[in-house]
Design a protein around this motif. Sequence first.
Motif, PDB file in Angstrom:
ATOM      1  N   LEU A  36      14.033  61.860  30.330  1.00 17.34           N
ATOM      2  CA  LEU A  36      14.675  60.545  30.368  1.00 17.34           C
ATOM      3  C   LEU A  36      16.062  60.580  29.733  1.00 17.34           C
ATOM      4  O   LEU A  36      16.954  59.832  30.142  1.00 17.34           O
ATOM      5  CB  LEU A  36      13.792  59.513  29.667  1.00 17.34           C
ATOM      6  CG  LEU A  36      12.480  59.181  30.373  1.00 17.34           C
ATOM      7  CD1 LEU A  36      11.622  58.263  29.518  1.00 17.34           C
ATOM      8  CD2 LEU A  36      12.739  58.539  31.738  1.00 17.34           C
ATOM      9  N   VAL A  39      18.307  61.558  32.415  1.00 11.41           N
ATOM     10  CA  VAL A  39      18.502  60.449  33.359  1.00 11.41           C
ATOM     11  C   VAL A  39      19.493  59.432  32.802  1.00 11.41           C
ATOM     12  O   VAL A  39      20.419  58.983  33.503  1.00 11.41           O
ATOM     13  CB  VAL A  39      17.159  59.759  33.673  1.00 11.41           C
ATOM     14  CG1 VAL A  39      17.393  58.484  34.499  1.00 11.41           C
ATOM     15  CG2 VAL A  39      16.232  60.702  34.431  1.00 11.41           C
ATOM     16  N   GLU A 269       8.662  51.144  41.375  1.00 12.21           N
ATOM     17  CA  GLU A 269       9.345  51.698  40.203  1.00 12.21           C
ATOM     18  C   GLU A 269       8.378  51.912  39.041  1.00 12.21           C
ATOM     19  O   GLU A 269       8.475  52.912  38.308  1.00 12.21           O
ATOM     20  CB  GLU A 269      10.507  50.778  39.809  1.00 12.21           C
ATOM     21  CG  GLU A 269      11.670  50.859  40.788  1.00 12.21           C
ATOM     22  CD  GLU A 269      12.648  49.714  40.701  1.00 12.21           C
ATOM     23  OE1 GLU A 269      13.722  49.816  41.327  1.00 12.21           O
ATOM     24  OE2 GLU A 269      12.353  48.692  40.022  1.00 12.21           O
ATOM     25  N   ALA A 273       7.201  55.498  37.335  1.00 15.48           N
ATOM     26  CA  ALA A 273       7.288  55.703  35.884  1.00 15.48           C
ATOM     27  C   ALA A 273       5.995  56.268  35.318  1.00 15.48           C
ATOM     28  O   ALA A 273       6.009  57.157  34.453  1.00 15.48           O
ATOM     29  CB  ALA A 273       7.633  54.380  35.193  1.00 15.48           C
ATOM     30  N   VAL A 276       5.902  59.928  36.090  1.00 15.66           N
ATOM     31  CA  VAL A 276       6.821  60.689  35.230  1.00 15.66           C
ATOM     32  C   VAL A 276       6.227  60.850  33.826  1.00 15.66           C
ATOM     33  O   VAL A 276       6.295  61.942  33.235  1.00 15.66           O
ATOM     34  CB  VAL A 276       8.195  59.984  35.157  1.00 15.66           C
ATOM     35  CG1 VAL A 276       9.041  60.548  34.013  1.00 15.66           C
ATOM     36  CG2 VAL A 276       8.937  60.139  36.479  1.00 15.66           C
ATOM     37  N   LEU A 297      14.536  54.832  34.885  1.00 17.89           N
ATOM     38  CA  LEU A 297      14.513  55.646  36.104  1.00 17.89           C
ATOM     39  C   LEU A 297      15.217  54.945  37.256  1.00 17.89           C
ATOM     40  O   LEU A 297      15.815  55.599  38.124  1.00 17.89           O
ATOM     41  CB  LEU A 297      13.066  55.963  36.489  1.00 17.89           C
ATOM     42  CG  LEU A 297      12.294  56.877  35.534  1.00 17.89           C
ATOM     43  CD1 LEU A 297      10.823  56.958  35.949  1.00 17.89           C
ATOM     44  CD2 LEU A 297      12.907  58.271  35.486  1.00 17.89           C
ATOM     45  N   SER A 332       7.905  58.451  45.241  1.00 13.36           N
ATOM     46  CA  SER A 332       8.793  59.566  44.903  1.00 13.36           C
ATOM     47  C   SER A 332       9.007  60.497  46.084  1.00 13.36           C
ATOM     48  O   SER A 332       9.603  61.564  45.935  1.00 13.36           O
ATOM     49  CB  SER A 332       8.197  60.366  43.728  1.00 13.36           C
ATOM     50  OG  SER A 332       8.010  59.547  42.601  1.00 13.36           O
TER      51      SER A 332
END
Length: 412
Positions: A36, A39, A269, A273, A276, A297, A332
């Motif tokens: 993160l 990102v 979204e 998450a 991830v 993200l 994704s």
Amino acid sequence: MPDPVLVGPSLAEFQEARERISAVVTQTPLESSHYLSNVLGDAVYLKCENLQRTGSYKIRGAYNRLSRLSDEEKARGVVAASAGNHAQGVALAARELGIRATIFMPVGVPLPKLQATKDYGADVVLRGHTVDEPLRAAAEFAAETGAVFIHPFDHVDVVTGQGTLGLDILDQRPDVETVVVPIGGGGLISGVASAIKQRAALDGRTVRVVGVQATNAAAYPVSLAAGSPRDVTILPTIADGIAVSRPGALNFEIIAGTVDEVVTVSEDEMARALLVLLERAKLVVEPAGAVGVAAILAGKISASGTTVVVLSGGNIDPMVMERVISHGLAASERYLKLRIPLPDRPGQLATVSALVADCNANVVEVLHTRHNGGLTISQVELELHIETRGPEHAEQVLARLRDEGFEPRVDF
């Protein structure tokens, strides 16, 4: 923006609450996230309240609220309504303080949450199919029996207890510049924002606080724009823990004066998450607890300096997790569902399968049918479920099929 020192409980009250709950509440880890951080472009840390006792931050506010009841109120018992985290927080707090607790929960509550609430010693009553029905039942129970109703977010003692999380963050990461917090009714972020703003002010600096809601349950953007709490219609969302149709009155007042920004995230979204967090952080987090990560993200958080993201809970039903992971893979583009019309003659399935294999993608499910609408009498339709390594790999598979004359359609 109003002076945060004048909004919400005082810093001294937050500090007293922290001492009060210390025997029950643990200081959860603050873990760095290299993924993160890359990102966002700056240091990101995860405040892991999913590892808190009962699996969420809710024990903080529940224990603080119950511990401040008078002896007479404790003797009457407490009642609450919840589909999960608040129920477990109240049940554990009541057990630790020797108070009888009755919790009303929806009939369809996931079994792990139901069993955990019972295991903490509460009397559980199943009522209705939405949270609204247990809430009405709990209010009626309080009126009939004299039990004290424990609101999940709209009470000063609950807000003060939740705000102790903000003090933890400042102790663990004194250089924090932005804190990202999930929002439902507002109990968590109102306490965290008030505590952080007040203590940072003592050091002559500011800390930015950003709230995140699910797009399908976003009462705060509308309410903040209107200047007062507003009702919104809740649409289906995987973030059931923050699906609240109206802000709390006390919470709204504090948030309006201390929170710098509120953003929203979609279902896709949130699913991404969770994936991830599982893959990169090795953390199990419920959808409501992952909205801050989802916002990063999705590029909806801009920050410079150290950012802390609160993972507010980890109580996710394994059946829901299975569906969310599948959805996250699809979001994704690591899981393709293709529909391909084919001539109805032998060898077509083998040809398509060979092309997919040549691209190093994996077919996990196949459906071959002649009965879908839109097909001619000489056609069949092939439905393929394919695992890929991500968007670029998925596009390679699609391009290869098109180059060979097929017409794949991605079915979401």
